[in-house]
Structure formats: structure tokens, C-alpha cells
Design a protein around this motif. Sequence first.
Motif, PDB file in Angstrom:
ATOM      1  N   ASP A  60       0.862  -1.178   0.000  1.00 10.55           N
ATOM      2  CA  ASP A  60       0.000   0.000   0.000  1.00 10.55           C
ATOM      3  C   ASP A  60       0.898   1.226   0.000  1.00 10.55           C
ATOM      4  O   ASP A  60       2.015   1.190   0.520  1.00 10.55           O
ATOM      5  CB  ASP A  60      -0.887   0.032   1.252  1.00 10.55           C
ATOM      6  CG  ASP A  60      -1.927  -1.070   1.249  1.00 10.55           C
ATOM      7  OD1 ASP A  60      -2.634  -1.207   0.244  1.00 10.55           O
ATOM      8  OD2 ASP A  60      -2.022  -1.783   2.264  1.00 10.55           O
ATOM      9  N   HIS A  91      -6.659   2.397  -6.959  1.00 19.13           N
ATOM     10  CA  HIS A  91      -6.806   2.359  -5.513  1.00 19.13           C
ATOM     11  C   HIS A  91      -7.738   3.476  -5.062  1.00 19.13           C
ATOM     12  O   HIS A  91      -8.085   4.360  -5.839  1.00 19.13           O
ATOM     13  CB  HIS A  91      -5.444   2.496  -4.826  1.00 19.13           C
ATOM     14  CG  HIS A  91      -4.668   3.678  -5.303  1.00 19.13           C
ATOM     15  ND1 HIS A  91      -3.786   3.598  -6.342  1.00 19.13           N
ATOM     16  CD2 HIS A  91      -4.669   4.960  -4.909  1.00 19.13           C
ATOM     17  CE1 HIS A  91      -3.270   4.797  -6.565  1.00 19.13           C
ATOM     18  NE2 HIS A  91      -3.792   5.632  -5.712  1.00 19.13           N
ATOM     19  N   ASN A 107      -5.516   2.890  -0.471  1.00 22.08           N
ATOM     20  CA  ASN A 107      -6.090   1.608  -0.088  1.00 22.08           C
ATOM     21  C   ASN A 107      -6.472   0.821  -1.333  1.00 22.08           C
ATOM     22  O   ASN A 107      -7.306   1.257  -2.110  1.00 22.08           O
ATOM     23  CB  ASN A 107      -7.318   1.851   0.790  1.00 22.08           C
ATOM     24  CG  ASN A 107      -7.861   0.597   1.407  1.00 22.08           C
ATOM     25  OD1 ASN A 107      -7.191  -0.420   1.465  1.00 22.08           O
ATOM     26  ND2 ASN A 107      -9.084   0.672   1.882  1.00 22.08           N
ATOM     27  N   TYR A 108      -5.835  -0.323  -1.509  1.00 23.84           N
ATOM     28  CA  TYR A 108      -6.176  -1.207  -2.616  1.00 23.84           C
ATOM     29  C   TYR A 108      -7.255  -2.163  -2.126  1.00 23.84           C
ATOM     30  O   TYR A 108      -6.997  -3.038  -1.309  1.00 23.84           O
ATOM     31  CB  TYR A 108      -4.946  -1.985  -3.091  1.00 23.84           C
ATOM     32  CG  TYR A 108      -3.954  -1.091  -3.764  1.00 23.84           C
ATOM     33  CD1 TYR A 108      -4.003  -0.882  -5.134  1.00 23.84           C
ATOM     34  CD2 TYR A 108      -2.985  -0.424  -3.033  1.00 23.84           C
ATOM     35  CE1 TYR A 108      -3.100  -0.039  -5.758  1.00 23.84           C
ATOM     36  CE2 TYR A 108      -2.078   0.418  -3.651  1.00 23.84           C
ATOM     37  CZ  TYR A 108      -2.140   0.605  -5.008  1.00 23.84           C
ATOM     38  OH  TYR A 108      -1.251   1.443  -5.619  1.00 23.84           O
TER      39      TYR A 108
END
Length: 126
Positions: A60, A91, A107-108
Motif C-alpha cells: 500500500d 486504488h 487503499n487497494y
Amino acid sequence: MPVQFKKLKGEVKTEANTFTLTEVKQAFTDKDMKLTTGEMVSQFKLENVNQAAFNSVSKDQIYIYEFPTADERIRGSKLIEEQTQLIDIAHFPIYLEHKNILVIFMNYLPKTNELENKIRDALKSL
């Protein structure tokens, strides 16, 4: 006209109750966040602002910005949102703010909020 920020020299506190990149990185370390130096996507970069990019163990991305004041942090956050409005990214950026500090956590999805919670806890500890 683009937003202009005061040029910062090193990591000098510019206002009472402000924090430096070093203090934020230490707060992250204190919360057991293992980060490596990363690359910032060009649309997220700002001129004349202390900033840094990191990768978590799970890859991340975390971008940290140190502004001279909380008001300039608000302006900078809006500018980044404008600059990134039309880019296609894989993301979901989460904006976390504390006084003069802006942290953008890439944030994936789908993932847990564990790292986001650690970032929030680290900022609260400052």
C-alpha cells in the motif's frame, strides 16, 4: 492561479502545535508500521511542501505532507483532490488529517482497515 505555499527549509516547526515529517514517521514506527521509501505519483505532488512517500509491507502507498499551518493543509488537500480528479488509479485514496499534517493512504480494495487504523492511531498520538 495555482496555490502557492511558503517554502519550508528543512523540518522547522512553523507554528505552535504543528508537526514535522520526522515526528509523523516516528509515530508510525511507534505503532509498529513497517514502511519502506516509495515513489509518489506525480499528480499527488505539491511544490514547496515537505512531503514523503512510503510503501507498506503489503505494498500500500502512504503519502505524508507537512504544511506550515492547518489552513494551508486544507488548501493543499483541496488542490490534490483537484489535481487527481481525472486520473484513473487502481486504488481508493483515504485522506487523513491532523493539524498541519495530511496523510493520504492508498487503499487497494478489498483489504482490511488495519493499516488505516494504525495511521489514525499514530496521528492521534502526536
